[in-house]
Every structure is written in structure tokens, then in C-alpha cells.
Design a protein around this motif. Structure first.
Motif, PDB file in Angstrom:
ATOM      1  N   ILE A   1       0.834  -1.201   0.000  1.00 19.40           N
ATOM      2  CA  ILE A   1       0.000   0.000   0.000  1.00 19.40           C
ATOM      3  C   ILE A   1       0.870   1.253   0.000  1.00 19.40           C
ATOM      4  O   ILE A   1       0.667   2.178  -0.801  1.00 19.40           O
ATOM      5  N   ASN A   2       1.866   1.290   0.909  1.00 23.19           N
ATOM      6  CA  ASN A   2       2.704   2.486   1.053  1.00 23.19           C
ATOM      7  C   ASN A   2       3.592   2.718  -0.160  1.00 23.19           C
ATOM      8  O   ASN A   2       3.751   3.858  -0.622  1.00 23.19           O
ATOM      9  N   ASN A   3       4.207   1.651  -0.654  1.00 23.53           N
ATOM     10  CA  ASN A   3       5.205   1.801  -1.716  1.00 23.53           C
ATOM     11  C   ASN A   3       4.599   1.926  -3.111  1.00 23.53           C
ATOM     12  O   ASN A   3       5.201   2.550  -3.994  1.00 23.53           O
ATOM     13  N   LEU A   4       3.414   1.328  -3.305  1.00 23.34           N
ATOM     14  CA  LEU A   4       2.863   1.260  -4.654  1.00 23.34           C
ATOM     15  C   LEU A   4       1.501   1.924  -4.800  1.00 23.34           C
ATOM     16  O   LEU A   4       1.298   2.748  -5.697  1.00 23.34           O
TER      17      LEU A   4
ATOM     18  N   MET B   1      -0.834   9.798  -8.330  1.00 20.39           N
ATOM     19  CA  MET B   1      -0.739   9.982  -9.773  1.00 20.39           C
ATOM     20  C   MET B   1      -2.112  10.106 -10.422  1.00 20.39           C
ATOM     21  O   MET B   1      -2.332  10.966 -11.287  1.00 20.39           O
ATOM     22  N   LEU B   2      -3.047   9.238 -10.021  1.00 18.20           N
ATOM     23  CA  LEU B   2      -4.312   9.097 -10.739  1.00 18.20           C
ATOM     24  C   LEU B   2      -5.535   9.582  -9.975  1.00 18.20           C
ATOM     25  O   LEU B   2      -6.603   9.756 -10.562  1.00 18.20           O
ATOM     26  N   GLY B   3      -5.388   9.762  -8.651  1.00 14.42           N
ATOM     27  CA  GLY B   3      -6.535  10.168  -7.849  1.00 14.42           C
ATOM     28  C   GLY B   3      -7.183   8.979  -7.156  1.00 14.42           C
ATOM     29  O   GLY B   3      -7.145   7.847  -7.656  1.00 14.42           O
TER      30      GLY B   3
ATOM     31  N   VAL C   1      -7.951   4.883  -8.077  1.00 15.13           N
ATOM     32  CA  VAL C   1      -7.152   3.901  -7.329  1.00 15.13           C
ATOM     33  C   VAL C   1      -7.729   3.820  -5.926  1.00 15.13           C
ATOM     34  O   VAL C   1      -7.585   4.745  -5.126  1.00 15.13           O
ATOM     35  N   LYS C   2      -8.383   2.712  -5.625  1.00 15.75           N
ATOM     36  CA  LYS C   2      -9.098   2.578  -4.356  1.00 15.75           C
ATOM     37  C   LYS C   2      -8.505   1.440  -3.522  1.00 15.75           C
ATOM     38  O   LYS C   2      -8.224   0.355  -4.038  1.00 15.75           O
ATOM     39  N   ILE C   3      -8.347   1.716  -2.238  1.00 15.51           N
ATOM     40  CA  ILE C   3      -7.893   0.694  -1.290  1.00 15.51           C
ATOM     41  C   ILE C   3      -9.134   0.101  -0.640  1.00 15.51           C
ATOM     42  O   ILE C   3      -9.885   0.804   0.044  1.00 15.51           O
ATOM     43  N   ASN C   4      -9.359  -1.164  -0.860  1.00 15.57           N
ATOM     44  CA  ASN C   4     -10.552  -1.835  -0.327  1.00 15.57           C
ATOM     45  C   ASN C   4     -10.201  -2.467   1.028  1.00 15.57           C
ATOM     46  O   ASN C   4      -9.899  -3.665   1.105  1.00 15.57           O
ATOM     47  N   TYR C   5     -10.195  -1.644   2.056  1.00 15.82           N
ATOM     48  CA  TYR C   5      -9.733  -2.084   3.364  1.00 15.82           C
ATOM     49  C   TYR C   5     -10.527  -3.290   3.852  1.00 15.82           C
ATOM     50  O   TYR C   5     -11.753  -3.351   3.739  1.00 15.82           O
ATOM     51  N   GLY C   6      -9.797  -4.255   4.402  1.00 15.75           N
ATOM     52  CA  GLY C   6     -10.425  -5.441   4.973  1.00 15.75           C
ATOM     53  C   GLY C   6     -10.673  -6.558   3.982  1.00 15.75           C
ATOM     54  O   GLY C   6     -11.073  -7.660   4.376  1.00 15.75           O
ATOM     55  N   THR C   7     -10.426  -6.300   2.710  1.00 14.20           N
ATOM     56  CA  THR C   7     -10.682  -7.325   1.684  1.00 14.20           C
ATOM     57  C   THR C   7      -9.408  -7.906   1.093  1.00 14.20           C
ATOM     58  O   THR C   7      -9.463  -8.907   0.378  1.00 14.20           O
TER      59      THR C   7
ATOM     60  N   GLY D   1     -10.649   0.522 -12.261  1.00 13.50           N
ATOM     61  CA  GLY D   1     -11.785  -0.373 -12.363  1.00 13.50           C
ATOM     62  C   GLY D   1     -11.466  -1.846 -12.283  1.00 13.50           C
ATOM     63  O   GLY D   1     -12.380  -2.683 -12.295  1.00 13.50           O
ATOM     64  N   ARG D   2     -10.177  -2.202 -12.155  1.00 12.23           N
ATOM     65  CA  ARG D   2      -9.799  -3.615 -12.132  1.00 12.23           C
ATOM     66  C   ARG D   2      -9.357  -4.011 -10.722  1.00 12.23           C
ATOM     67  O   ARG D   2      -8.449  -3.401 -10.148  1.00 12.23           O
ATOM     68  N   GLU D   3      -9.993  -5.020 -10.164  1.00 10.32           N
ATOM     69  CA  GLU D   3      -9.657  -5.458  -8.807  1.00 10.32           C
ATOM     70  C   GLU D   3      -8.377  -6.284  -8.834  1.00 10.32           C
ATOM     71  O   GLU D   3      -8.189  -7.163  -9.676  1.00 10.32           O
ATOM     72  N   ILE D   4      -7.490  -5.985  -7.867  1.00 10.00           N
ATOM     73  CA  ILE D   4      -6.189  -6.643  -7.793  1.00 10.00           C
ATOM     74  C   ILE D   4      -5.979  -7.154  -6.374  1.00 10.00           C
ATOM     75  O   ILE D   4      -6.184  -6.429  -5.400  1.00 10.00           O
ATOM     76  N   ASN D   5      -5.546  -8.401  -6.256  1.00  8.54           N
ATOM     77  CA  ASN D   5      -5.267  -8.992  -4.955  1.00  8.54           C
ATOM     78  C   ASN D   5      -3.930  -8.488  -4.419  1.00  8.54           C
ATOM     79  O   ASN D   5      -2.959  -8.346  -5.178  1.00  8.54           O
TER      80      ASN D   5
END
Length: 426
Positions: free
Chosen positions: A63-66, A73-75, A79-85, A92-96
Motif C-alpha cells: 500500500i505504502n510503496n505502490l 498519480m491518478l486520484g 485507485v481505491k484501497i478496499n480495506y479489509g478485503t 476499475g480492475r480489482e487486484i489482490n
């Protein structure tokens, strides 16, 4: 992180892509992570369908580094952090997101099918996890990105992967092609600090001065060199030791680092942040059972340490935290029962702690009171383990290091408290 036009090494790297592995390695603040993220973003938008993964030492470091730099950069809407998941959403693309800090981490991805993966600080990951990660990239067109700072020349990442690159663009921008049968479809791009043209020249020079010896060669020159000789090669008593009565007023007494020993010494180092923007090892408490006529119990050790702290509290030197060796379970319980300040586990990433102390010493941002006799005696003899180096690992010899360990716990664990006041590149 502001968007900026790509040039130099960054443009060169993106113009010579691999179809399998993109390896961005080299010095600190060299632009390798920024360039790799630009590359990764393009893949998340145009690459094959399927699961994606971003991996690092811990989920927090990913989270911190990337992810946070990507948000800058993008807002945050893109770029959303899905806390707890355990996931993030990028364009728009979900990434593990996976943390890999031990050998068991490979089980997190065992059985997964991936279309793409990004490995942050790959040299710090277990080899078993990295190998498993690559083996899961079975979707047609799947690809792996990695970033890394240099380690030792026998490190598994260098020997088994980077040295087998089909294409290597080195720190000077020279091309090396490998046509041997064991070459990997891996393109290696070595970045040096001077490649990052967005940094002010004065900052670059200050950053270079904050490293010395091994860490200068690795983190400035981007060399994969062996750890050899003294760990703290910048140590100079005439520069780093200060008379106790010359200590400045303390902005904060950050913590008391404690290394616990049963058959060895128990040592405690009191760390303060001076009003002059320098860290100080202010005082030391030490009990060595080998030199004592009786061996103290945990209760007796705790009481003695509490009395020592109370005596210093009259000078206003009461620490915010007592920071203890994470393995000292029984002693932490005893300290907590005796209400010896707020007891917490020490940060025990040994190499990170060593590197932080070395940078502070070299930058003149760390001094040690003459009262810390155990610490002062241990500093010049603290050396790298040559047998571990031969195995590709960086480890200090476990000899006469109890005060250094206590000091390392104090410095590394309180970093978020002192970092706003100390610029290592200043």
C-alpha cells in the motif's frame, strides 16, 4: 507523485519490454518504481483478462510503496484501497494484495491462476514465494514485474533470475544480450540515482552523502556487493560520542529499547530526540549475568530497570515507550505487570534497523552519550557474518551485540516519531 515526461533510462526501459519478466532494480530514489508503475498500469488496462496480484513484504508495504503513489498519480477515484478485503481497485480492475514475510507465504497463492503480478522489493521476499508466484502466471500473455534494491552477489534473486536476463540495460545505459540456452525471457533495467532527473541536484548530493561503505555501493551505485567487515564503517568515537553533560534539551524521550538475555546480558538504551534535530542514545542500563554473583529473575530484572528509570524521571527523562525484543515473552509480561511505562514489541527487521542506524551515523544525525559504555564498546566490533554472506544472506555476527540490539529496537520502532524532524539527506 506528479506525472512527468519519461526520459533517459526510464524511456529506454519501456522501449525494450520483455514478454515475461520486467525487472527494475538499482539504487534508492532512482525512478525505478515510478517507471515500473507506469509499465504496470499499462498492463492492467491492456493485458489479458484474469486475476492480478501485487505482492510485497507485507500488505502495508504494498500500500505504502505502490498504491498510495498510484493514488497520487491518478486520484483516489481511480485507485481505491478496499480495506479489509485484501484487494485494491485500479482503473476499475480489482487486484489482490499479498504480504510475503515468511516461507509459509507461498500457500497464499498456491493453486491461483494469474494473468499478471507485481513483486515489490523482490529481494526481501522468500525465494519459495517468488518462485511460486512466477509459476502461477499461466494465463496466455501473463507477465511479472519486480523491483529491487541490490543485496549480496550470492542472493537468489541475482543468481537465479537477474544474471540470466536475456537483456540487461546496466547502470551506464549499456546493453548486454544473453543468447545462452539458460537465458530467461527477463529484461533487467539497472537504475542509478542520477537517472532520476526530477530530483534537485542538491538533494541528490545530500542523499549520496547520507550513505557510506556497503550501503553506498548498494543503494547509490546499485552494485550487488557482499557484506564484509565492520557493519558500522562510519563509526568514529570522536564524532559520534558526546559527554553526557553536553546533551541538548530533548524534544522528546522516544523510548527505551531493551534486549533481554538469560545467559547473556540484558541491555536497555534510552533514546531521545534532541532539540537540535539529532537522535541521542542518552543513557544505558545493563545487567550481565556472566559477570554477576547471582542471576536475577525476571521480576528482579524488571524491578531494577524500573528503579533505574524512576531515577532518570527526575530529570524529565521518562520514555514514552519501553520497546522490547519481540522474543522476550516472559519479560514483557513481567514489565507490564510492574507497570514499567508502555511495553511494546520492537521492530525486528535487522537489516532495516542496521541500515537506518548507519545512515543516521553517516549523516551526523545520531550521537551517543558517554554513559552508554556497552553500546560504545560494541559498535567498532560489530561485523558481518562471512559464512552467511556466502549463502547469499546479510547477517551480523551474533557476538557482543546486546546493546546494539536494544539500540536498534529503539531507533527503528520510533521512526515515525522522529522522522518528521530528521532529514537524513539534509
Amino acid at each position: 507523485m506528479e506525472a512527468q515526461p519519461l526520459e533517459g533510462k526510464a524511456l529506454l526501459a519501456l522501449s525494450h519490454p520483455s514478454t515475461s519478466i520486467q525487472a527494475y532494480e538499482g539504487s534508492v530514489r532512482s525512478g525505478k518504481t515510478f517507471t515500473s508503475l507506469i509499465d504496470w498500469l499499462a498492463f492492467t488496462r491492456t493485458g489479458p483478462e484474469g486475476a492480478l496480484a501485487m505482492c510485497g513484504r507485507t500488505e502495508r508495504t504494498v500500500i505504502n510503496n505502490l498504491v498510495i503513489p498510484l493514488q497520487e498519480m491518478l486520484g483516489k477515484d481511480r485507485v481505491k484501497i478496499n480495506y479489509g478485503t485484501g484487494t485494491v481497485t485500479i482503473m476499475g480492475r480489482e487486484i489482490n494484495v499479498y504480504g510475503a514475510n515468511n516461507e509459509q507465504a507461498r500457500t497464499k497463492i498456491q493453486g491461483a491462476t494469474l494473468a499478471g503480478a507485481y513483486a515489490d522489493e523482490a529481494a526481501t521476499l522468500p525465494e519459495s514465494f517468488f518462485s511460486m508466484l512466477y509459476s502461477r502466471l499461466s494465463v496466455d500473455g501473463a507477465k511479472l514485474w519486480l523491483t529491487s534494491n541490490p543485496e549480496g552477489p550470492a542472493h537468489w534473486l541475482k543468481k537465479n533470475w537477474l544474471d540470466k536476463a536475456a537483456l540487461w540495460i546496466d547502470g551506464a545505459g549499456n546493453f548486454h544480450r544473453n543468447d545462452s540456452p539458460d537465458a530467461l525471457d527477463l529484461h533487467r533495467y539497472t537504475f542509478i540515482l542520477d537517472d532520476n532527473k526530477s530530483l534537485p541536484a542538491a538533494y541528490v548530493e545530500r542523499t549520496k552523502k547520507s550513505y557510506s561503505g556497503l550501503f553506498y555501493r548498494r543503494y547509490i551505485l546499485a552494485e550487488w556487493v557482499a557484506a564484509d567487515g565492520a557493519v558500522f564503517d562510519a563509526w568514529a568515537p570522536d564524532r559520534h560520542v558526546v559527554a553526557h553533560n553536553e546533551l541538548p534539551a530533548m524534544r522528546s524521550v522516544l523510548g527505551l529499547g531493551v534486549d533481554y538475555g538469560t545467559t547473556n546480558a540484558t541491555s536497555a538504551i534510552l533514546l531521545g530526540l534532541g532539540s537540535d534535530g539529532v537522535l541521542y542514545a542518552m543513557d544505558e542500563w545493563r545487567y550481565d549475568s556472566r559477570q554477576a554473583t547471582i542471576r536475577l529473575t525476571d521480576g528482579q530484572l524488571s524491578a531494577a530497570l524500573r528503579d533505574w528509570l524512576e531515577a532518570r524521571a527526575t530529570d524529565g527523562h521518562r520514555p514514552d515507550w519501553v520497546i522490547v525484543d519481540p522474543a522476550a515473552a516472559s519479560f514483557k509480561v513481567q514489565l507490564d505487570q510492574d507497570r514499567v511505562a508502555n511495553v511494546i514489541n520492537g521492530e525486528n527487521d535487522v537489516l532495516y534497523g542496521i541500515r537506518t542506524i548507519a545512515s543516521l551515523l553517516n549523516a551526523g544525525k545520531l550521537r551517543i552519550s558517554e554513559r552508554c559504555k556497552g553500546l560504545i564498546s560494541e559498535m567498532p566490533g560489530y561485523s558481518w557474518d562471512t559464512k552467511a554472506t556466502e549463502q547469499g544472506e546479510d547477517k551480523p555476527l551474533k557476538v557482543a551485540d546486546h546493546s546494539i540490539d536494544a539500540f536498534r529496537y529503539a531507533v527503528a520502532t520510533t521512526e515515525t516519531n522522529w522522522r518528521p524532524y530528521i532529514d537524513l539527506a539534509a
